[in-house]
Design a protein around this motif. Structure first.
Motif, PDB file in Angstrom:
ATOM      1  N   TRP A 142       0.836  -1.207   0.000  1.00 24.53           N
ATOM      2  CA  TRP A 142       0.000   0.000   0.000  1.00 24.53           C
ATOM      3  C   TRP A 142       0.873   1.259   0.000  1.00 24.53           C
ATOM      4  O   TRP A 142       0.583   2.216  -0.734  1.00 24.53           O
ATOM      5  N   ARG A 167       2.302   2.380  -3.393  1.00 27.94           N
ATOM      6  CA  ARG A 167       1.364   3.034  -4.318  1.00 27.94           C
ATOM      7  C   ARG A 167       1.550   2.541  -5.751  1.00 27.94           C
ATOM      8  O   ARG A 167       1.562   3.324  -6.704  1.00 27.94           O
ATOM      9  N   GLN A 177      -3.394   1.789  -6.852  1.00 31.62           N
ATOM     10  CA  GLN A 177      -4.061   2.931  -7.481  1.00 31.62           C
ATOM     11  C   GLN A 177      -5.361   2.508  -8.157  1.00 31.62           C
ATOM     12  O   GLN A 177      -6.367   3.222  -8.095  1.00 31.62           O
ATOM     13  N   GLU A 237      -8.056   1.903  -5.521  1.00 33.72           N
ATOM     14  CA  GLU A 237      -8.636   3.173  -5.071  1.00 33.72           C
ATOM     15  C   GLU A 237      -9.594   3.734  -6.105  1.00 33.72           C
ATOM     16  O   GLU A 237     -10.664   4.251  -5.772  1.00 33.72           O
ATOM     17  N   SER A 238      -9.205   3.649  -7.371  1.00 31.69           N
ATOM     18  CA  SER A 238     -10.067   4.154  -8.436  1.00 31.69           C
ATOM     19  C   SER A 238     -11.383   3.394  -8.471  1.00 31.69           C
ATOM     20  O   SER A 238     -12.461   3.989  -8.654  1.00 31.69           O
ATOM     21  N   TYR A 263     -12.749   1.812  -5.886  1.00 27.86           N
ATOM     22  CA  TYR A 263     -13.495   2.179  -4.684  1.00 27.86           C
ATOM     23  C   TYR A 263     -14.183   3.534  -4.844  1.00 27.86           C
ATOM     24  O   TYR A 263     -15.230   3.785  -4.242  1.00 27.86           O
ATOM     25  N   ALA A 264     -13.593   4.417  -5.648  1.00 24.25           N
ATOM     26  CA  ALA A 264     -14.212   5.730  -5.870  1.00 24.25           C
ATOM     27  C   ALA A 264     -15.555   5.587  -6.571  1.00 24.25           C
ATOM     28  O   ALA A 264     -16.435   6.436  -6.401  1.00 24.25           O
ATOM     29  N   LEU A 273     -10.591   7.334   0.721  1.00 28.68           N
ATOM     30  CA  LEU A 273     -10.185   6.362  -0.282  1.00 28.68           C
ATOM     31  C   LEU A 273      -8.846   5.711   0.085  1.00 28.68           C
ATOM     32  O   LEU A 273      -8.644   4.513  -0.134  1.00 28.68           O
ATOM     33  N   ALA A 274      -7.945   6.499   0.654  1.00 28.17           N
ATOM     34  CA  ALA A 274      -6.666   5.941   1.084  1.00 28.17           C
ATOM     35  C   ALA A 274      -6.877   4.931   2.208  1.00 28.17           C
ATOM     36  O   ALA A 274      -6.246   3.866   2.232  1.00 28.17           O
ATOM     37  N   SER A 282      -8.294   1.778   0.614  1.00 27.47           N
ATOM     38  CA  SER A 282      -7.328   0.984  -0.148  1.00 27.47           C
ATOM     39  C   SER A 282      -6.355   0.268   0.785  1.00 27.47           C
ATOM     40  O   SER A 282      -5.935  -0.863   0.500  1.00 27.47           O
ATOM     41  N   ARG A 283      -6.021   0.891   1.910  1.00 27.07           N
ATOM     42  CA  ARG A 283      -5.161   0.192   2.873  1.00 27.07           C
ATOM     43  C   ARG A 283      -5.898  -1.013   3.453  1.00 27.07           C
ATOM     44  O   ARG A 283      -5.342  -2.118   3.532  1.00 27.07           O
ATOM     45  N   GLU A 295     -14.103  -2.662   1.292  1.00 24.32           N
ATOM     46  CA  GLU A 295     -12.708  -3.024   1.534  1.00 24.32           C
ATOM     47  C   GLU A 295     -12.421  -4.505   1.284  1.00 24.32           C
ATOM     48  O   GLU A 295     -11.263  -4.896   1.153  1.00 24.32           O
TER      49      GLU A 295
END
Length: 323
Positions: free
Chosen positions: A40, A43, A48, A51-52, A54-55, A66-67, A70-71, A283
């Motif tokens: 994580w 990056r 990435q 995260e995209s 999850y957005a 979002l960070a 992603s973690r 998640e």
């Protein structure tokens, strides 16, 4: 270099199955979290893309949220791998108590009907553990499909691993899988398929979190052709060592429409069921690849920093071995 890369990949998975399964469970869990946090922090492209994705699922999330997701997503992803490497060493009792599905009566009643059952799952939680629970707790064997991976030795490892958990594994290539699955269903058997990503031309276009993507037509077509019951399943983790899940009610075959139209309606219903589970536990959705058509279309995809555009993923995904 390609041959060397293949050997290194195969060796890494071999090391995981031979070494991680010998570790005490708390040690394996800590190792997974450590690897996840390191990945994580780097990056890389997978993080990435996670995260995209999850957005799309959480459109009002701040960059900080979002960070965090992603973690947590990478930790969930590595929990999947640590469990999978250790599953061959789990006792039958550990498997039976390692999964607690809700509404399992939807599955047991469907099996009792004798019509055949198709379980369709997204890349949520640990579907291998769910499958081992079915073969161990319910004492019900099932058939699934695995994508042929490179190198061939890696594909053989995944097949041997899943067969060791009580699954019949068919190769995705060769054009014979559909017919074999249909025969198993007509005999009243159980088929399990990971079904939230199909970027082939044969995929059914669906709306997923407000945007278009494609999902496999196979589950809906099998249900139509054989009369089997199609049940979505969603999985998630909580803070305990026990994975949670839900068996959703059957998706009915529409009474009217062409074969393709019925498949479209049923696959959209499947996507909607997947979306409810993913929205509740984003998640635990391990989607580190491009999924939505807007990201795949070179005319619609966002530009890279150098002005070029990505046409789509080319990386191999060994995790999706039952698609």
């Amino acid at each position: 270099m390609s041959g060397l890369g293949d050997r290194l990949t195969d060796g890494a998975y071999a090391l995981g199955w031979s070494t991680v399964k010998k570790l005490p469970e708390p040690v394996a869990a800590r190792l997974g979290r450590t690897i996840a946090d390191l990945a994580w922090k780097r990056r890389g492209k997978g993080v990435q893309r996670l995260e995209s994705n999850y957005a799309r699922v959480v459109p009002d999330a701040t960059p900080e949220r979002l960070a965090e997701l992603s973690r947590a997503g990478m930790r969930s992803y590595l929990r999947y791998w640590m469990e999978s490497f250790r599953l061959p060493a789990w006792s039958a009792e550990r498997v039976r108590t390692g999964f607690d599905p809700k509404d399992v009566h939807n599955l047991t009643e469907a099996l009792a009907s004798g019509r055949g059952v198709i379980l369709a799952l997204p890349h949520l939680g640990n579907w291998d553990l769910a499958g081992a629970w079915v073969t161990t707790k319910l004492e019900t064997p099932f058939t699934t499909v695995a994508e042929r991976l490179k190198p061939e030795s890696l594909y053989d490892r995944f097949v041997a691993y899943r067969e060791g958990l009580g699954m019949e594994v068919l190769p995705h290539s060769g054009g014979t899988a559909f017919g074999t699955l249909a025969r198993r269903l007509r005999d009243g058997g159980l088929v399990c398929l990971v079904s939230d990503r199909d970027l082939s031309a044969s995929g059914v276009e669906v709306e997923f979190f407000g945007e278009a993507t494609r999902m496999p037509a196979g589950p809906a077509l099998l249900a139509q052709q054989t009369g089997a019951l199609l049940l979505p399943v969603t999985l998630w983790y909580d803070d305990s060592p026990v994975m949670q899940g839900r068996v959703h009610p059957p998706i009915e075959v529409p009474e009217t429409g062409t074969r393709a139209e019925k498949a479209s309606v049923m696959t959209q219903a499947l996507a909607d069921a997947f979306a409810t589970g993913i929205a509740d536990h984003p998640e635990d959705w391990h989607m580190l690849q491009r999924l939505w058509l807007k990201d795949l279309d070179p005319q619609k995809a966002p530009e890279n920093p150098d002005g070029s555009r990505n046409a789509g993923d080319t990386q191999q995904d060994p995790e999706k071995g039952t698609s």
